[in-house]
Design a protein around this motif. Sequence first.
Motif, PDB file in Angstrom:
ATOM      1  N   CYS A 145       0.808  -1.210   0.000  1.00 56.29           N
ATOM      2  CA  CYS A 145       0.000   0.000   0.000  1.00 56.29           C
ATOM      3  C   CYS A 145       0.845   1.266   0.000  1.00 56.29           C
ATOM      4  O   CYS A 145       0.388   2.325   0.380  1.00 56.29           O
ATOM      5  CB  CYS A 145      -0.968  -0.021   1.183  1.00 56.29           C
ATOM      6  N   THR A 146       2.084   1.142  -0.412  1.00 58.12           N
ATOM      7  CA  THR A 146       2.910   2.314  -0.639  1.00 58.12           C
ATOM      8  C   THR A 146       3.248   2.346  -2.115  1.00 58.12           C
ATOM      9  O   THR A 146       3.237   1.328  -2.794  1.00 58.12           O
ATOM     10  CB  THR A 146       4.216   2.279   0.189  1.00 58.12           C
ATOM     11  N   ILE A 147       3.545   3.515  -2.623  1.00 63.77           N
ATOM     12  CA  ILE A 147       3.859   3.646  -4.041  1.00 63.77           C
ATOM     13  C   ILE A 147       5.306   3.220  -4.244  1.00 63.77           C
ATOM     14  O   ILE A 147       6.214   3.732  -3.603  1.00 63.77           O
ATOM     15  CB  ILE A 147       3.645   5.091  -4.510  1.00 63.77           C
ATOM     16  N   GLN A 148       5.484   2.244  -5.126  1.00 63.91           N
ATOM     17  CA  GLN A 148       6.815   1.760  -5.434  1.00 63.91           C
ATOM     18  C   GLN A 148       6.969   1.672  -6.937  1.00 63.91           C
ATOM     19  O   GLN A 148       6.014   1.392  -7.644  1.00 63.91           O
ATOM     20  CB  GLN A 148       7.032   0.375  -4.833  1.00 63.91           C
ATOM     21  N   GLY A 149       8.165   1.877  -7.418  1.00 63.97           N
ATOM     22  CA  GLY A 149       8.420   1.735  -8.846  1.00 63.97           C
ATOM     23  C   GLY A 149       8.482   0.272  -9.213  1.00 63.97           C
ATOM     24  O   GLY A 149       9.074  -0.535  -8.511  1.00 63.97           O
ATOM     25  N   CYS A 177      -2.442  -6.629  -1.133  1.00 64.45           N
ATOM     26  CA  CYS A 177      -3.016  -6.061  -2.358  1.00 64.45           C
ATOM     27  C   CYS A 177      -2.293  -6.510  -3.610  1.00 64.45           C
ATOM     28  O   CYS A 177      -2.918  -6.714  -4.648  1.00 64.45           O
ATOM     29  CB  CYS A 177      -3.021  -4.540  -2.281  1.00 64.45           C
ATOM     30  N   GLU A 178      -0.979  -6.669  -3.535  1.00 64.61           N
ATOM     31  CA  GLU A 178      -0.231  -7.072  -4.714  1.00 64.61           C
ATOM     32  C   GLU A 178      -0.590  -8.495  -5.150  1.00 64.61           C
ATOM     33  O   GLU A 178      -0.376  -8.866  -6.298  1.00 64.61           O
ATOM     34  CB  GLU A 178       1.283  -6.931  -4.490  1.00 64.61           C
ATOM     35  N   LEU A 179      -1.181  -9.271  -4.249  1.00 69.92           N
ATOM     36  CA  LEU A 179      -1.593 -10.641  -4.561  1.00 69.92           C
ATOM     37  C   LEU A 179      -3.084 -10.758  -4.854  1.00 69.92           C
ATOM     38  O   LEU A 179      -3.493 -11.584  -5.661  1.00 69.92           O
ATOM     39  CB  LEU A 179      -1.270 -11.575  -3.393  1.00 69.92           C
ATOM     40  N   ARG A 180      -3.901  -9.964  -4.200  1.00 72.20           N
ATOM     41  CA  ARG A 180      -5.353 -10.144  -4.259  1.00 72.20           C
ATOM     42  C   ARG A 180      -6.106  -9.141  -5.112  1.00 72.20           C
ATOM     43  O   ARG A 180      -7.181  -9.438  -5.606  1.00 72.20           O
ATOM     44  CB  ARG A 180      -5.911 -10.090  -2.834  1.00 72.20           C
ATOM     45  N   ASN A 181      -5.581  -7.921  -5.237  1.00 71.89           N
ATOM     46  CA  ASN A 181      -6.284  -6.862  -5.965  1.00 71.89           C
ATOM     47  C   ASN A 181      -5.844  -6.881  -7.427  1.00 71.89           C
ATOM     48  O   ASN A 181      -4.658  -6.737  -7.719  1.00 71.89           O
ATOM     49  CB  ASN A 181      -5.975  -5.509  -5.334  1.00 71.89           C
ATOM     50  N   PRO A 241     -22.949  -8.309  -5.598  1.00 70.71           N
ATOM     51  CA  PRO A 241     -21.925  -7.687  -4.757  1.00 70.71           C
ATOM     52  C   PRO A 241     -20.612  -7.549  -5.527  1.00 70.71           C
ATOM     53  O   PRO A 241     -20.120  -8.522  -6.083  1.00 70.71           O
ATOM     54  CB  PRO A 241     -21.781  -8.654  -3.592  1.00 70.71           C
ATOM     55  N   LEU A 242     -20.106  -6.348  -5.583  1.00 73.13           N
ATOM     56  CA  LEU A 242     -18.895  -6.045  -6.338  1.00 73.13           C
ATOM     57  C   LEU A 242     -17.745  -5.803  -5.372  1.00 73.13           C
ATOM     58  O   LEU A 242     -17.812  -4.901  -4.535  1.00 73.13           O
ATOM     59  CB  LEU A 242     -19.128  -4.800  -7.195  1.00 73.13           C
ATOM     60  N   PRO A 243     -16.681  -6.594  -5.453  1.00 72.32           N
ATOM     61  CA  PRO A 243     -15.561  -6.388  -4.531  1.00 72.32           C
ATOM     62  C   PRO A 243     -14.873  -5.053  -4.788  1.00 72.32           C
ATOM     63  O   PRO A 243     -14.642  -4.682  -5.926  1.00 72.32           O
ATOM     64  CB  PRO A 243     -14.621  -7.557  -4.835  1.00 72.32           C
ATOM     65  N   VAL A 244     -14.578  -4.361  -3.693  1.00 74.01           N
ATOM     66  CA  VAL A 244     -13.808  -3.125  -3.784  1.00 74.01           C
ATOM     67  C   VAL A 244     -12.485  -3.335  -3.052  1.00 74.01           C
ATOM     68  O   VAL A 244     -11.443  -2.913  -3.512  1.00 74.01           O
ATOM     69  CB  VAL A 244     -14.567  -1.913  -3.204  1.00 74.01           C
ATOM     70  N   CYS A 245     -12.536  -4.017  -1.919  1.00 76.61           N
ATOM     71  CA  CYS A 245     -11.337  -4.373  -1.152  1.00 76.61           C
ATOM     72  C   CYS A 245     -11.212  -5.888  -1.181  1.00 76.61           C
ATOM     73  O   CYS A 245     -12.058  -6.596  -0.630  1.00 76.61           O
ATOM     74  CB  CYS A 245     -11.448  -3.879   0.285  1.00 76.61           C
ATOM     75  N   TYR A 246     -10.161  -6.361  -1.817  1.00 78.04           N
ATOM     76  CA  TYR A 246      -9.974  -7.790  -2.018  1.00 78.04           C
ATOM     77  C   TYR A 246      -9.322  -8.470  -0.821  1.00 78.04           C
ATOM     78  O   TYR A 246      -9.423  -9.686  -0.678  1.00 78.04           O
ATOM     79  CB  TYR A 246      -9.145  -8.036  -3.279  1.00 78.04           C
ATOM     80  N   CYS A 247      -8.660  -7.736   0.031  1.00 78.57           N
ATOM     81  CA  CYS A 247      -8.012  -8.329   1.202  1.00 78.57           C
ATOM     82  C   CYS A 247      -8.986  -8.549   2.359  1.00 78.57           C
ATOM     83  O   CYS A 247      -8.922  -9.560   3.042  1.00 78.57           O
ATOM     84  CB  CYS A 247      -6.860  -7.451   1.677  1.00 78.57           C
ATOM     85  N   PHE A 248      -9.892  -7.590   2.562  1.00 81.43           N
ATOM     86  CA  PHE A 248     -10.737  -7.622   3.752  1.00 81.43           C
ATOM     87  C   PHE A 248     -12.220  -7.724   3.427  1.00 81.43           C
ATOM     88  O   PHE A 248     -13.062  -7.582   4.308  1.00 81.43           O
ATOM     89  CB  PHE A 248     -10.430  -6.406   4.636  1.00 81.43           C
ATOM     90  N   GLY A 249     -12.545  -7.951   2.168  1.00 77.30           N
ATOM     91  CA  GLY A 249     -13.894  -8.310   1.767  1.00 77.30           C
ATOM     92  C   GLY A 249     -14.926  -7.202   1.678  1.00 77.30           C
ATOM     93  O   GLY A 249     -16.118  -7.495   1.650  1.00 77.30           O
ATOM     94  N   SER A 308      -2.402  -2.983  -6.545  1.00 75.66           N
ATOM     95  CA  SER A 308      -2.037  -1.971  -5.569  1.00 75.66           C
ATOM     96  C   SER A 308      -3.191  -1.759  -4.594  1.00 75.66           C
ATOM     97  O   SER A 308      -4.257  -2.341  -4.742  1.00 75.66           O
ATOM     98  CB  SER A 308      -1.677  -0.654  -6.266  1.00 75.66           C
ATOM     99  N   CYS A 309      -2.967  -0.901  -3.640  1.00 76.22           N
ATOM    100  CA  CYS A 309      -3.909  -0.660  -2.550  1.00 76.22           C
ATOM    101  C   CYS A 309      -5.288  -0.208  -3.054  1.00 76.22           C
ATOM    102  O   CYS A 309      -5.405   0.550  -4.013  1.00 76.22           O
ATOM    103  CB  CYS A 309      -3.329   0.398  -1.627  1.00 76.22           C
ATOM    104  N   CYS A 310      -6.316  -0.653  -2.367  1.00 73.49           N
ATOM    105  CA  CYS A 310      -7.708  -0.362  -2.735  1.00 73.49           C
ATOM    106  C   CYS A 310      -8.233   0.931  -2.121  1.00 73.49           C
ATOM    107  O   CYS A 310      -9.361   1.328  -2.425  1.00 73.49           O
ATOM    108  CB  CYS A 310      -8.610  -1.506  -2.277  1.00 73.49           C
ATOM    109  N   LEU A 311      -7.476   1.593  -1.262  1.00 70.05           N
ATOM    110  CA  LEU A 311      -8.029   2.728  -0.524  1.00 70.05           C
ATOM    111  C   LEU A 311      -8.591   3.818  -1.430  1.00 70.05           C
ATOM    112  O   LEU A 311      -9.600   4.433  -1.105  1.00 70.05           O
ATOM    113  CB  LEU A 311      -6.992   3.305   0.443  1.00 70.05           C
ATOM    114  N   GLY A 312      -7.990   4.047  -2.565  1.00 67.38           N
ATOM    115  CA  GLY A 312      -8.530   5.029  -3.513  1.00 67.38           C
ATOM    116  C   GLY A 312      -9.902   4.617  -4.016  1.00 67.38           C
ATOM    117  O   GLY A 312     -10.821   5.435  -4.112  1.00 67.38           O
TER     118      GLY A 312
END
Length: 159
Positions: free
Chosen positions: A5-9, A131-135, A90-98, A139-143
């Motif tokens: 959940c951090t921005i990485q190159g 997130c890198e595995l599930r989304n 139901p549409l997933p928005v956060c794949y880690c925590f459902g 990347s992070c779903c917070l946006g």
Amino acid sequence: MSDCCTIQGVKPTQSRGAGSCPRCGERGKSVDIVTLKSLLDSSAMKRLEPSVAYHFCRVADCPVVYFNGIDVFTQGELTVRVYQKETSDPLPVCYCFGFTREQLFDEVARTGKSTAVQEIAQYVKDEKCACELRNPQGSCCLGNIGQVVKQALRQKQSV
């Protein structure tokens, strides 16, 4: 595992083509190969080229999810539904925590707010996200969560 959940190159080992989707022409977002390995179905995995840079297509009405300049993977080749590509709940928005879009709209309708962003941020702080595995976007779903909460708040205010 990295802090997803951090921005990485992303530094792919090889780039096969431009970062524009071959179907819709929009520029894609670089995504790590581990995301594709985690989410492609078994037949799509056979076509995966691990040393090639892949991109995620965010365009809602484009069937392409991942592309590398030559090959594409579409929605039907993933093991999960893709938030950016689907509309039915139901549409997933956060794949880690459902968290689903439906749950977020329901919470806002009931309480006038959502605690999802704070809850997920705490999980991230506790190093529980993957997130890198599930989304599918890698990347992070917070946006996405914030966007859905804003939509739900606008809907509640217009009622």
